[in-house]
Design an enzyme around this catalytic site. Structure first.
Site, mmCIF file in Angstrom:
data_model
loop_
_atom_site.group_PDB
_atom_site.id
_atom_site.type_symbol
_atom_site.label_atom_id
_atom_site.label_comp_id
_atom_site.label_asym_id
_atom_site.label_seq_id
_atom_site.Cartn_x
_atom_site.Cartn_y
_atom_site.Cartn_z
ATOM 1 C CG HIS A 15 -1.701 1.269 1.384
ATOM 2 N ND1 HIS A 15 -2.966 1.433 0.857
ATOM 3 C CD2 HIS A 15 -1.398 2.448 1.996
ATOM 4 C CE1 HIS A 15 -3.409 2.652 1.133
ATOM 5 N NE2 HIS A 15 -2.478 3.290 1.826
ATOM 6 C CD GLU A 16 1.944 3.447 3.680
ATOM 7 O OE1 GLU A 16 2.224 4.564 3.197
ATOM 8 O OE2 GLU A 16 0.882 3.230 4.301
ATOM 9 C CG HIS A 19 0.581 6.382 -0.506
ATOM 10 N ND1 HIS A 19 -0.460 7.226 -0.859
ATOM 11 C CD2 HIS A 19 0.104 5.620 0.513
ATOM 12 C CE1 HIS A 19 -1.508 6.985 -0.088
ATOM 13 N NE2 HIS A 19 -1.192 6.009 0.756
ATOM 14 C CD GLU A 43 -4.836 7.113 1.834
ATOM 15 O OE1 GLU A 43 -4.645 5.925 2.170
ATOM 16 O OE2 GLU A 43 -4.084 8.049 2.176
ATOM 17 C CG HIS A 170 -9.265 11.233 10.215
ATOM 18 N ND1 HIS A 170 -8.815 10.087 10.827
ATOM 19 C CD2 HIS A 170 -8.586 11.333 9.040
ATOM 20 C CE1 HIS A 170 -7.904 9.512 10.072
ATOM 21 N NE2 HIS A 170 -7.744 10.241 8.986
#
Length: 296
Positions: A15-16, A19, A43, A170
């Protein structure tokens, strides 16, 4: 980042890296455009890659599972029984991934179960901002939404003196959350598109576009745009459509949906809780009806 060798970090690392690949592809854009087409896409890219690397085909290619592991849905008995298993790369994990339904259930508990929560956080915030929820009802309305969308209620008595929404980072940081909700839907659209570009045939959830030039070229053409195009135009480059759709996520989980429908019918079980009649399509409808422009 600090990691250990297990399947959770295996997915997180990919996932990273999604990015980072996005960063590298739009590095030649003017500074003002060196960002994702919108927050949700940044994302979603990482999770799109994670969907591919979690397949048995990919794990076999890396030598993480034996070549003789089967892929027979007909042999599966009860995916629910393995839900409590920790998903490490050990013998238990290898037994788990033999069965597609188990893996789909694991994915659903993360991907599908997140959707109502991802939606209600900003729904609560927007209602606070527009005055629909007065200060005296902040906590009351929070738990009302948690019950309506998730079927959850507080295990202990709560009052207006409490502020449970603040437990979610958040909210006190005033960070928009709708991008995560959108990303959990469009990642399946992205995944489906890359699978088609790779020439994949068969159930969507079995697709691994690893080392596919066709998939790589299509992904790169999207990533290199950065924020230079409106998000709908960028999305069309990757998926051929300018619209967010739930078709791909529905197809991905279709084998699990069919199994659950059959089990529920045979056992005469009722799904849901009183007063809640929401399904995935309503989440999409709510997203559109609130005109949530994720570029803002």
């Amino acid at each position: 980042m600090c990691t250990v060798v297990d399947s959770t970090y295996f997915e997180t690392i990919h996932h990273e890296m999604g990015h980072m690949q996005y960063f590298m592809e739009y590095r030649n854009q003017p500074v003002v455009f060196r960002d994702g087409a919108n927050q949700a896409f940044h994302e979603a890219i990482g999770d799109t890659i994670s969907l591919s690397v979690n397949t048995k085909k990919h794990l076999k290619a890396l030598g993480l599972i034996p070549e003789d592991h089967t892929n027979n849905l007909e042999e599966e008995k009860n995916p629910i029984s393995t839900l409590a298993v920790l998903f490490y790369f050990d013998e238990t994990f290898l037994q788990l991934i033999e069965r597609d339904l188990n893996m789909l259930m694991k994915q659903a508990l993360f991907k599908i179960a997140f959707l109502p929560y991802g939606y209600l956080i900003d729904l609560w915030r927007f209602r606070v901002f527009d005055g629909t929820i007065p200060e005296s009802d902040y906590n009351k309305e929070w738990w009302k939404l948690r019950l309506e969308y998730q079927g959850l209620s507080s295990p202990v008595k709560r009052t207006s003196e409490d502020f449970d929404p603040g437990a979610k980072f958040h909210i006190p940081s005033n960070s928009p959350y709708i991008c995560y909700f959108v990303s959990f839907i469009v990642q399946f659209q992205f995944y489906e598109s890359l699978c088609k570009a790779s020439g994949h045939t068969g159930p969507l959830h079995t697709c691994d576009y690893y080392r596919s030039k066709g998939a790589g070229d299509r992904l790169r053409s999207f990533l290199k745009l950065g924020h230079s195009k409106p998000w709908r135009e960028a999305m069309k480059v990757l998926t051929g459509s300018m619209n967010i759709k739930a078709d791909a996520i529905t197809e991905y989980f279709n084998p699990l949906t069919e199994w659950l429908d059959k089990e529920l019918q045979e056992k005469g079980q009722t799904v849901g809780w009183e007063g809640a009649k929401l399904i995935l399509n309503k989440y999409i409808h709510c997203l559109l009806s609130y005109s949530l422009n994720v570029t803002q």
